[in-house]
Design a protein around this motif. Structure first.
Motif, PDB file in Angstrom:
ATOM      1  N   ARG A 107       0.727  -1.171  -0.228  1.00 49.21           N
ATOM      2  CA  ARG A 107       0.155   0.067  -0.057  1.00 49.21           C
ATOM      3  C   ARG A 107       0.454   1.140  -0.240  1.00 49.21           C
ATOM      4  N   LEU A 108       0.352   1.864  -1.026  1.00 48.67           N
ATOM      5  CA  LEU A 108       1.668   3.541  -0.661  1.00 48.67           C
ATOM      6  C   LEU A 108       0.356   4.274  -1.040  1.00 48.67           C
ATOM      7  N   GLN A 109       0.677   5.366  -0.234  1.00 52.66           N
ATOM      8  CA  GLN A 109      -0.260   6.347   0.453  1.00 52.66           C
ATOM      9  C   GLN A 109       0.225   8.346  -0.148  1.00 52.66           C
ATOM     10  N   LEU A 110      -0.032   8.692  -0.192  1.00 49.03           N
ATOM     11  CA  LEU A 110      -0.184   9.993  -1.191  1.00 49.03           C
ATOM     12  C   LEU A 110      -0.496  11.046  -0.539  1.00 49.03           C
ATOM     13  N   THR A 111       0.371  11.919   0.032  1.00 49.05           N
ATOM     14  CA  THR A 111      -0.411  13.183   0.819  1.00 49.05           C
ATOM     15  C   THR A 111      -0.215  15.088   0.309  1.00 49.05           C
ATOM     16  N   GLN A 112      -0.739  15.386  -0.041  1.00 51.26           N
ATOM     17  CA  GLN A 112      -0.168  17.227  -0.383  1.00 51.26           C
ATOM     18  C   GLN A 112      -0.046  17.093   0.550  1.00 51.26           C
ATOM     19  N   TYR A 113       1.116  18.133   0.596  1.00 48.78           N
ATOM     20  CA  TYR A 113       2.099  18.673   1.543  1.00 48.78           C
ATOM     21  C   TYR A 113       2.469  20.094   1.151  1.00 48.78           C
ATOM     22  N   MET A 114       1.983  21.466   0.771  1.00 41.98           N
ATOM     23  CA  MET A 114       2.205  22.545  -0.050  1.00 41.98           C
ATOM     24  C   MET A 114       1.161  23.241   1.500  1.00 41.98           C
ATOM     25  N   ARG A 115       0.572  22.475   2.421  1.00 39.89           N
ATOM     26  CA  ARG A 115      -0.179  23.544   3.627  1.00 39.89           C
ATOM     27  C   ARG A 115      -1.724  24.401   2.858  1.00 39.89           C
ATOM     28  N   ARG A 116      -1.659  24.469   1.732  1.00 40.38           N
ATOM     29  CA  ARG A 116      -2.782  24.744   1.508  1.00 40.38           C
ATOM     30  C   ARG A 116      -3.901  23.791   1.162  1.00 40.38           C
ATOM     31  N   ASP A 117      -5.360  24.785   1.540  1.00 40.44           N
ATOM     32  CA  ASP A 117      -6.227  23.035   2.280  1.00 40.44           C
ATOM     33  C   ASP A 117      -7.384  23.962   1.789  1.00 40.44           C
ATOM     34  N   PRO A 118      -8.187  23.704   0.608  1.00 38.74           N
ATOM     35  CA  PRO A 118      -7.598  23.057   0.095  1.00 38.74           C
ATOM     36  C   PRO A 118      -6.449  23.127  -1.469  1.00 38.74           C
ATOM     37  N   LEU A 119      -5.698  22.941  -2.012  1.00 36.08           N
ATOM     38  CA  LEU A 119      -4.693  23.318  -2.997  1.00 36.08           C
ATOM     39  C   LEU A 119      -5.547  23.106  -4.322  1.00 36.08           C
ATOM     40  N   PRO A 120      -5.719  23.333  -5.137  1.00 35.05           N
ATOM     41  CA  PRO A 120      -6.674  24.432  -5.987  1.00 35.05           C
ATOM     42  C   PRO A 120      -5.335  24.069  -7.669  1.00 35.05           C
ATOM     43  N   TYR A 121      -6.481  23.585  -8.772  1.00 32.99           N
ATOM     44  CA  TYR A 121      -6.277  23.141  -9.810  1.00 32.99           C
ATOM     45  C   TYR A 121      -4.763  21.704  -9.936  1.00 32.99           C
ATOM     46  N   ILE A 122      -4.670  20.937  -8.682  1.00 35.46           N
ATOM     47  CA  ILE A 122      -4.450  18.973  -8.684  1.00 35.46           C
ATOM     48  C   ILE A 122      -5.561  18.553  -9.822  1.00 35.46           C
ATOM     49  N   GLN A 123      -5.925  18.281 -10.423  1.00 33.76           N
ATOM     50  CA  GLN A 123      -7.013  17.790 -10.708  1.00 33.76           C
ATOM     51  C   GLN A 123      -7.011  15.907 -10.790  1.00 33.76           C
ATOM     52  N   ALA A 124      -5.648  14.852 -10.585  1.00 35.13           N
ATOM     53  CA  ALA A 124      -5.525  13.924 -10.417  1.00 35.13           C
ATOM     54  C   ALA A 124      -4.161  13.637  -9.984  1.00 35.13           C
ATOM     55  N   VAL A 125      -4.377  12.511  -8.982  1.00 33.18           N
ATOM     56  CA  VAL A 125      -2.831  12.208  -8.322  1.00 33.18           C
ATOM     57  C   VAL A 125      -2.589  10.436  -8.829  1.00 33.18           C
ATOM     58  N   GLY A 126      -1.603   9.920  -9.072  1.00 28.61           N
ATOM     59  CA  GLY A 126      -1.553   9.012  -9.557  1.00 28.61           C
ATOM     60  C   GLY A 126       0.029   8.017  -9.379  1.00 28.61           C
ATOM     61  N   VAL A 127      -0.106   6.927  -9.177  1.00 27.84           N
ATOM     62  CA  VAL A 127       0.990   6.224  -8.641  1.00 27.84           C
ATOM     63  C   VAL A 127       1.139   4.534  -9.943  1.00 27.84           C
ATOM     64  N   ARG A 128       2.550   5.015 -10.391  1.00 25.43           N
ATOM     65  CA  ARG A 128       3.393   4.049 -11.200  1.00 25.43           C
ATOM     66  C   ARG A 128       4.285   3.155 -10.538  1.00 25.43           C
ATOM     67  N   ILE A 129       4.266   1.574 -11.040  1.00 24.16           N
ATOM     68  CA  ILE A 129       4.993   1.020 -10.541  1.00 24.16           C
ATOM     69  C   ILE A 129       5.410   0.168 -11.974  1.00 24.16           C
ATOM     70  N   ALA A 130       7.334   0.558 -12.536  1.00 21.47           N
ATOM     71  CA  ALA A 130       7.603  -0.123 -13.184  1.00 21.47           C
ATOM     72  C   ALA A 130       8.524  -1.449 -13.061  1.00 21.47           C
ATOM     73  N   LYS A 131       9.060  -2.181 -13.621  1.00 25.53           N
ATOM     74  CA  LYS A 131      10.127  -2.394 -13.888  1.00 25.53           C
ATOM     75  C   LYS A 131      11.587  -2.259 -13.954  1.00 25.53           C
ATOM     76  N   ASP A 132      12.693  -1.685 -12.842  1.00 25.75           N
ATOM     77  CA  ASP A 132      13.870  -1.287 -13.339  1.00 25.75           C
ATOM     78  C   ASP A 132      14.455  -1.319 -14.407  1.00 25.75           C
ATOM     79  N   ASN A 133      14.016  -1.183 -15.823  1.00 18.99           N
ATOM     80  CA  ASN A 133      15.324  -1.211 -16.825  1.00 18.99           C
ATOM     81  C   ASN A 133      16.655  -1.607 -16.505  1.00 18.99           C
ATOM     82  N   LYS A 134      17.223  -0.978 -15.467  1.00 19.00           N
ATOM     83  CA  LYS A 134      18.413  -1.373 -15.393  1.00 19.00           C
ATOM     84  C   LYS A 134      19.434  -1.846 -14.915  1.00 19.00           C
ATOM     85  N   GLN A 135      18.429  -3.020 -14.755  1.00 18.51           N
ATOM     86  CA  GLN A 135      19.010  -3.886 -14.140  1.00 18.51           C
ATOM     87  C   GLN A 135      19.792  -4.761 -15.563  1.00 18.51           C
ATOM     88  N   PRO A 136      21.248  -5.506 -14.860  1.00 18.10           N
ATOM     89  CA  PRO A 136      21.798  -6.554 -15.699  1.00 18.10           C
ATOM     90  C   PRO A 136      20.448  -7.720 -16.218  1.00 18.10           C
TER      91      PRO A 136
END
Length: 160
Positions: free
Chosen positions: A131-160
């Motif tokens: 589980r990965l949780q994201l919290t905005q930390y701009m200390r403005r509540d609410p923070l306008p004009y941020i429409q969506a947030v997300g997470v992407r997990i990808a295999k690291d392609n730099k592995q040997p």
């Protein structure tokens, strides 16, 4: 008219990312009324099966050009399958060039999407649901004009 253009762009983006063999997980959450409230901390749950693989974790941010700042501070908390906290960190995601004000990422009109590398070369030691949780930390509540947030997990392609 504007909504149909946005829907077509979203469908095209979905088609493009669905052909990505490195992607293990990707999820985005629309924020109510295009504003991110401090107490709205989206949680993203993803499954890890291959513990020998290394992974990169990206944060996705969709923002409107009316956003007042060139950056976004957000905090992540990563919890393992046994509910222990594996990491927590404050991140700065650049949305615009600080000198020129030019928007970063991909977009058209006044909506842009940024994907920022947040955690590099991560090794998940246990199989299971993380589980990965994201919290905005701009200390403005609410923070306008941020429409969506997300997470992407990808295999690291730099592995040997």
């Amino acid at each position: 008219m504007h909504n149909s253009i946005v829907m077509c762009a979203a469908a095209l983006l979905l088609l493009l990312v669905s052909c990505d063999p490195a992607r293990v997980y990707e999820q985005n959450v629309d924020l109510p009324e295009g504003s991110w409230q401090i107490d709205n901390a989206p949680v993203f749950e993803f499954e890890i099966e291959d513990t020998t693989q290394r992974y990169d974790v990206f944060f996705n941010v969709r923002y409107n050009l009316q956003y007042d700042y060139y950056n976004l501070y957000l905090r992540h908390q990563l919890m393992g399958p046994d509910s222990t906290q594996l990491s927590a960190k404050l991140h700065e995601v650049l949305l615009m060039d600080s000198k020129t004000g030019k928007p970063l990422g991909k977009g058209s009109s006044d909506i842009y999407d940024v994907q920022a590398l947040a955690l590099d070369n991560v090794k998940f030691s246990k199989q299971g649901k993380y589980r990965l949780q994201l919290t905005q930390y701009m200390r403005r509540d609410p923070l306008p004009y941020i429409q969506a947030v997300g997470v992407r997990i990808a295999k690291d392609n730099k592995q040997p």
